[in-house]
Design a protein around this motif. Sequence first.
Motif, PDB file in Angstrom:
ATOM      1  N   TYR A  99      -3.180  88.426 -25.234  1.00  0.00           N
ATOM      2  CA  TYR A  99      -4.104  87.417 -25.489  1.00  0.00           C
ATOM      3  C   TYR A  99      -5.429  88.124 -25.621  1.00  0.00           C
ATOM      4  CZ  TYR A  99      -1.021  83.887 -23.528  1.00  0.00           C
ATOM      5  OH  TYR A  99       0.076  82.999 -23.483  1.00  0.00           O
ATOM      6  N   ALA A 100      -6.431  87.454 -26.422  1.00  0.00           N
ATOM      7  CA  ALA A 100      -7.692  87.807 -26.615  1.00  0.00           C
ATOM      8  C   ALA A 100      -8.523  86.724 -26.248  1.00  0.00           C
ATOM      9  CB  ALA A 100      -8.031  88.397 -28.010  1.00  0.00           C
ATOM     10  N   ARG A 101      -9.724  87.129 -25.612  1.00  0.00           N
ATOM     11  CA  ARG A 101     -10.632  86.056 -25.377  1.00  0.00           C
ATOM     12  C   ARG A 101     -11.536  85.639 -26.460  1.00  0.00           C
ATOM     13  NH1 ARG A 101     -11.284  85.348 -19.079  1.00  0.00           N
ATOM     14  NH2 ARG A 101      -9.233  84.556 -19.686  1.00  0.00           N
ATOM     15  N   PHE A 102     -12.073  84.711 -26.915  1.00  0.00           N
ATOM     16  CA  PHE A 102     -13.016  84.192 -27.636  1.00  0.00           C
ATOM     17  C   PHE A 102     -14.291  83.499 -26.862  1.00  0.00           C
ATOM     18  CE2 PHE A 102      -9.827  83.749 -31.104  1.00  0.00           C
ATOM     19  CZ  PHE A 102      -9.648  85.128 -31.255  1.00  0.00           C
ATOM     20  N   LYS A 103     -15.502  84.073 -27.101  1.00  0.00           N
ATOM     21  CA  LYS A 103     -16.629  83.294 -26.593  1.00  0.00           C
ATOM     22  C   LYS A 103     -17.573  82.650 -27.823  1.00  0.00           C
ATOM     23  CE  LYS A 103     -21.220  84.108 -24.410  1.00  0.00           C
ATOM     24  NZ  LYS A 103     -22.208  85.150 -23.816  1.00  0.00           N
ATOM     25  N   LEU A 104     -17.806  81.307 -27.714  1.00  0.00           N
ATOM     26  CA  LEU A 104     -18.300  80.485 -28.588  1.00  0.00           C
ATOM     27  C   LEU A 104     -19.654  81.014 -29.009  1.00  0.00           C
ATOM     28  CD1 LEU A 104     -17.889  77.846 -30.757  1.00  0.00           C
ATOM     29  CD2 LEU A 104     -18.982  76.752 -28.797  1.00  0.00           C
ATOM     30  N   LEU A 105     -20.098  81.346 -30.396  1.00  0.00           N
ATOM     31  CA  LEU A 105     -21.341  81.663 -30.759  1.00  0.00           C
ATOM     32  C   LEU A 105     -22.038  80.606 -31.685  1.00  0.00           C
ATOM     33  CD1 LEU A 105     -20.807  85.258 -32.287  1.00  0.00           C
ATOM     34  CD2 LEU A 105     -21.636  84.513 -29.896  1.00  0.00           C
ATOM     35  N   GLU A 106     -21.170  79.610 -32.238  1.00  0.00           N
ATOM     36  CA  GLU A 106     -21.850  78.695 -33.246  1.00  0.00           C
ATOM     37  C   GLU A 106     -20.709  77.713 -33.225  1.00  0.00           C
ATOM     38  OE1 GLU A 106     -24.223  79.271 -36.600  1.00  0.00           O
ATOM     39  OE2 GLU A 106     -24.497  81.248 -36.027  1.00  0.00           O
ATOM     40  N   GLU A 107     -21.270  76.270 -33.218  1.00  0.00           N
ATOM     41  CA  GLU A 107     -20.200  75.304 -33.732  1.00  0.00           C
ATOM     42  C   GLU A 107     -21.021  74.505 -34.790  1.00  0.00           C
ATOM     43  OE1 GLU A 107     -18.225  71.090 -31.981  1.00  0.00           O
ATOM     44  OE2 GLU A 107     -19.643  72.321 -30.700  1.00  0.00           O
ATOM     45  N   TYR A 108     -20.089  74.487 -36.031  1.00  0.00           N
ATOM     46  CA  TYR A 108     -20.546  73.837 -37.086  1.00  0.00           C
ATOM     47  C   TYR A 108     -20.151  72.298 -37.112  1.00  0.00           C
ATOM     48  CZ  TYR A 108     -20.826  78.694 -38.255  1.00  0.00           C
ATOM     49  OH  TYR A 108     -21.075  80.273 -38.325  1.00  0.00           O
ATOM     50  N   THR A 109     -21.196  71.508 -37.198  1.00  0.00           N
ATOM     51  CA  THR A 109     -21.022  70.020 -37.240  1.00  0.00           C
ATOM     52  C   THR A 109     -20.943  69.551 -38.503  1.00  0.00           C
ATOM     53  OG1 THR A 109     -23.367  69.350 -36.560  1.00  0.00           O
ATOM     54  CG2 THR A 109     -21.636  69.775 -34.728  1.00  0.00           C
TER      55      THR A 109
ATOM     56  N   PRO B  90      -6.964  67.500 -41.030  1.00  0.00           N
ATOM     57  CA  PRO B  90      -7.302  66.968 -41.929  1.00  0.00           C
ATOM     58  C   PRO B  90      -8.652  67.610 -42.376  1.00  0.00           C
ATOM     59  CG  PRO B  90      -7.569  65.423 -40.523  1.00  0.00           C
ATOM     60  CD  PRO B  90      -6.958  66.476 -39.767  1.00  0.00           C
ATOM     61  N   GLU B  91      -9.430  68.496 -41.426  1.00  0.00           N
ATOM     62  CA  GLU B  91     -10.658  68.802 -41.492  1.00  0.00           C
ATOM     63  C   GLU B  91     -10.848  69.663 -42.831  1.00  0.00           C
ATOM     64  OE1 GLU B  91      -8.938  68.761 -38.796  1.00  0.00           O
ATOM     65  OE2 GLU B  91      -9.896  68.203 -37.198  1.00  0.00           O
ATOM     66  N   LYS B  92     -10.078  70.746 -42.753  1.00  0.00           N
ATOM     67  CA  LYS B  92     -10.302  71.609 -43.934  1.00  0.00           C
ATOM     68  C   LYS B  92     -11.354  72.522 -44.132  1.00  0.00           C
ATOM     69  CE  LYS B  92      -6.884  69.615 -46.882  1.00  0.00           C
ATOM     70  NZ  LYS B  92      -6.663  69.223 -48.482  1.00  0.00           N
ATOM     71  N   ARG B  93     -12.048  72.922 -42.892  1.00  0.00           N
ATOM     72  CA  ARG B  93     -13.523  73.405 -42.790  1.00  0.00           C
ATOM     73  C   ARG B  93     -13.367  74.600 -41.537  1.00  0.00           C
ATOM     74  NH1 ARG B  93     -16.955  71.264 -39.126  1.00  0.00           N
ATOM     75  NH2 ARG B  93     -16.360  69.028 -38.451  1.00  0.00           N
ATOM     76  N   ILE B  94     -14.327  75.476 -41.468  1.00  0.00           N
ATOM     77  CA  ILE B  94     -14.504  76.368 -40.447  1.00  0.00           C
ATOM     78  C   ILE B  94     -15.543  75.575 -39.483  1.00  0.00           C
ATOM     79  CG2 ILE B  94     -15.888  78.305 -39.519  1.00  0.00           C
ATOM     80  CD1 ILE B  94     -14.773  79.836 -42.215  1.00  0.00           C
ATOM     81  N   HIS B  95     -14.831  75.248 -38.169  1.00  0.00           N
ATOM     82  CA  HIS B  95     -15.812  74.713 -36.992  1.00  0.00           C
ATOM     83  C   HIS B  95     -16.148  75.699 -36.127  1.00  0.00           C
ATOM     84  CE1 HIS B  95     -14.109  70.479 -36.810  1.00  0.00           C
ATOM     85  NE2 HIS B  95     -13.586  70.787 -37.897  1.00  0.00           N
ATOM     86  N   TYR B  96     -15.931  76.804 -35.789  1.00  0.00           N
ATOM     87  CA  TYR B  96     -16.357  77.502 -34.761  1.00  0.00           C
ATOM     88  C   TYR B  96     -16.596  79.066 -35.280  1.00  0.00           C
ATOM     89  CZ  TYR B  96     -14.534  73.631 -32.064  1.00  0.00           C
ATOM     90  OH  TYR B  96     -14.040  72.493 -31.687  1.00  0.00           O
ATOM     91  N   LYS B  97     -17.583  79.556 -34.827  1.00  0.00           N
ATOM     92  CA  LYS B  97     -17.825  81.065 -34.853  1.00  0.00           C
ATOM     93  C   LYS B  97     -17.765  81.694 -33.571  1.00  0.00           C
ATOM     94  CE  LYS B  97     -21.238  84.567 -36.199  1.00  0.00           C
ATOM     95  NZ  LYS B  97     -23.059  84.502 -36.764  1.00  0.00           N
ATOM     96  N   MET B  98     -17.078  82.462 -33.186  1.00  0.00           N
ATOM     97  CA  MET B  98     -16.561  83.031 -31.898  1.00  0.00           C
ATOM     98  C   MET B  98     -16.778  84.776 -31.933  1.00  0.00           C
ATOM     99  SD  MET B  98     -13.886  80.543 -30.699  1.00  0.00           S
ATOM    100  CE  MET B  98     -14.155  80.366 -28.893  1.00  0.00           C
ATOM    101  N   GLU B  99     -17.102  85.077 -30.838  1.00  0.00           N
ATOM    102  CA  GLU B  99     -17.024  86.743 -30.566  1.00  0.00           C
ATOM    103  C   GLU B  99     -15.805  87.179 -29.633  1.00  0.00           C
ATOM    104  OE1 GLU B  99     -19.738  90.421 -29.015  1.00  0.00           O
ATOM    105  OE2 GLU B  99     -20.579  88.262 -28.542  1.00  0.00           O
ATOM    106  N   VAL B 100     -15.194  88.024 -29.937  1.00  0.00           N
ATOM    107  CA  VAL B 100     -13.998  88.561 -29.053  1.00  0.00           C
ATOM    108  C   VAL B 100     -14.499  89.359 -28.094  1.00  0.00           C
ATOM    109  CG1 VAL B 100     -12.085  90.052 -28.952  1.00  0.00           C
ATOM    110  CG2 VAL B 100     -12.468  88.807 -31.079  1.00  0.00           C
ATOM    111  N   ILE B 101     -14.252  89.008 -26.664  1.00  0.00           N
ATOM    112  CA  ILE B 101     -15.040  89.597 -25.654  1.00  0.00           C
ATOM    113  C   ILE B 101     -14.089  90.158 -24.569  1.00  0.00           C
ATOM    114  CG2 ILE B 101     -17.172  88.001 -25.481  1.00  0.00           C
ATOM    115  CD1 ILE B 101     -15.765  86.300 -23.250  1.00  0.00           C
ATOM    116  N   LYS B 102     -12.863  89.991 -24.830  1.00  0.00           N
ATOM    117  CA  LYS B 102     -11.719  90.525 -24.336  1.00  0.00           C
ATOM    118  C   LYS B 102     -10.495  90.789 -24.839  1.00  0.00           C
ATOM    119  CE  LYS B 102     -10.299  90.929 -19.195  1.00  0.00           C
ATOM    120  NZ  LYS B 102     -10.272  89.878 -17.937  1.00  0.00           N
ATOM    121  N   VAL B 103      -9.621  91.859 -24.699  1.00  0.00           N
ATOM    122  CA  VAL B 103      -8.345  91.913 -25.591  1.00  0.00           C
ATOM    123  C   VAL B 103      -7.171  92.519 -24.807  1.00  0.00           C
ATOM    124  CG1 VAL B 103      -9.526  92.373 -27.627  1.00  0.00           C
ATOM    125  CG2 VAL B 103      -8.881  94.280 -26.461  1.00  0.00           C
ATOM    126  N   LYS B 104      -6.148  92.271 -25.258  1.00  0.00           N
ATOM    127  CA  LYS B 104      -4.871  92.706 -24.807  1.00  0.00           C
ATOM    128  C   LYS B 104      -4.692  92.247 -23.138  1.00  0.00           C
ATOM    129  CE  LYS B 104      -4.209  96.990 -27.440  1.00  0.00           C
ATOM    130  NZ  LYS B 104      -3.356  96.297 -28.404  1.00  0.00           N
TER     131      LYS B 104
END
Length: 359
Positions: free
Chosen positions: A87-97, A46-60
């Motif tokens: 799989y790709a690995r994401f690292k959290l940059l920002e959390e939008y509250t 039910p949120e309908k919003r962006i919660h996290y901004k993340m950076e890709v730090i590892k792939v494949k």
Amino acid sequence: MRYWIVPSNDSTFRIGDAIAAQDGMADWRTDKFSVGDIVFIYKTIPEKRIHYKMEVIKVKMIFDEAFEQEPFWTDKDQYYVGITSFYARFKLLEEYTDDILSLHHLHEHGYQGIPRSVREVKEEGLLDFLLHPHQMVNEDVYDVDYPEDDDKLYEGALVRVMANKYERNQKARRECVAKKGYLCQVCGRNFETIYGEIGKNFIHVHHLTPISSIGKEYQLNVDTDLAPVCPNCHYMLHRKDPPYTIAELKEILAKQSETVETKQKRRKKAETFWLQTDVNMLRDVNEDSDVRRLIHNMMEMDGGTMMKNITSVCIGQFAERYYGMKPNDWRHLIDEYVRKVTSRPKLQEDEVFRFVMTG
């Protein structure tokens, strides 16, 4: 570097739990991304919003290289189906509250539809909004409660909640409206007066000095730092950076009101004049030899002419002389006159006709 919006549904995979348990990281089944890409995780119903901004730090990464994901998969069938995926690995940059990156605001800045699949963001306006949301949407609407066990009111304290975010002070807001009431200090609007019970106690509170321009903790003075304003005036105050002052916007509003009032008075005066003189003016135009000559010349043009052309030329030539005449009055007068001097009983505006004298 590329930018992506990635939809996530807790009924399938609880990415928030994964981030919390894995030191701000999460693995995602995909081979679309490259190291350094930025992904915005959009939480669906039910949120309908962006919660996290993340950076890709590892792939494949293969299954054995990825974090243990099973505890976070609500849909276990989907988990086992995809164990052979990359799989790709994401690292959290920002959390939008707050709701700064809600679907509503995404739509306002160019996003079309609803995020249902991974999508690269290429639209410049949308990307600017994703990267600088609090600069492009009025910050004052998105408040965060401040601890109220301190009698002093502080704002601007930078806090770390996986990201730097300016705190908002709900206690200060309540004190502001308690002191200054629910009247807009720009236009004087009161929502209870306009909308009744549903408008009671509704107002925005405007920071006279934007928090983002201060950048340090400071003690808030409710009397000098806050002002109740209606949503319309609030957004108008923020139409430039730095915002307009209350006095500046009141001056703009006063000038605009004066302009509207002046136009209304002129219109009313013109209507009054027309009601008093319309009969005489119609007679004068009908007897004006210059008008008659022009109509005859138009009718005698090689190849004929049309009624709408005669009307248009007469208005252009004589509008200043007979400024009380309206377009419909010109059309009526010309139609009556032309039918008197031609053998045509009925004239259509778009019909080409040639002059034929009667009698």
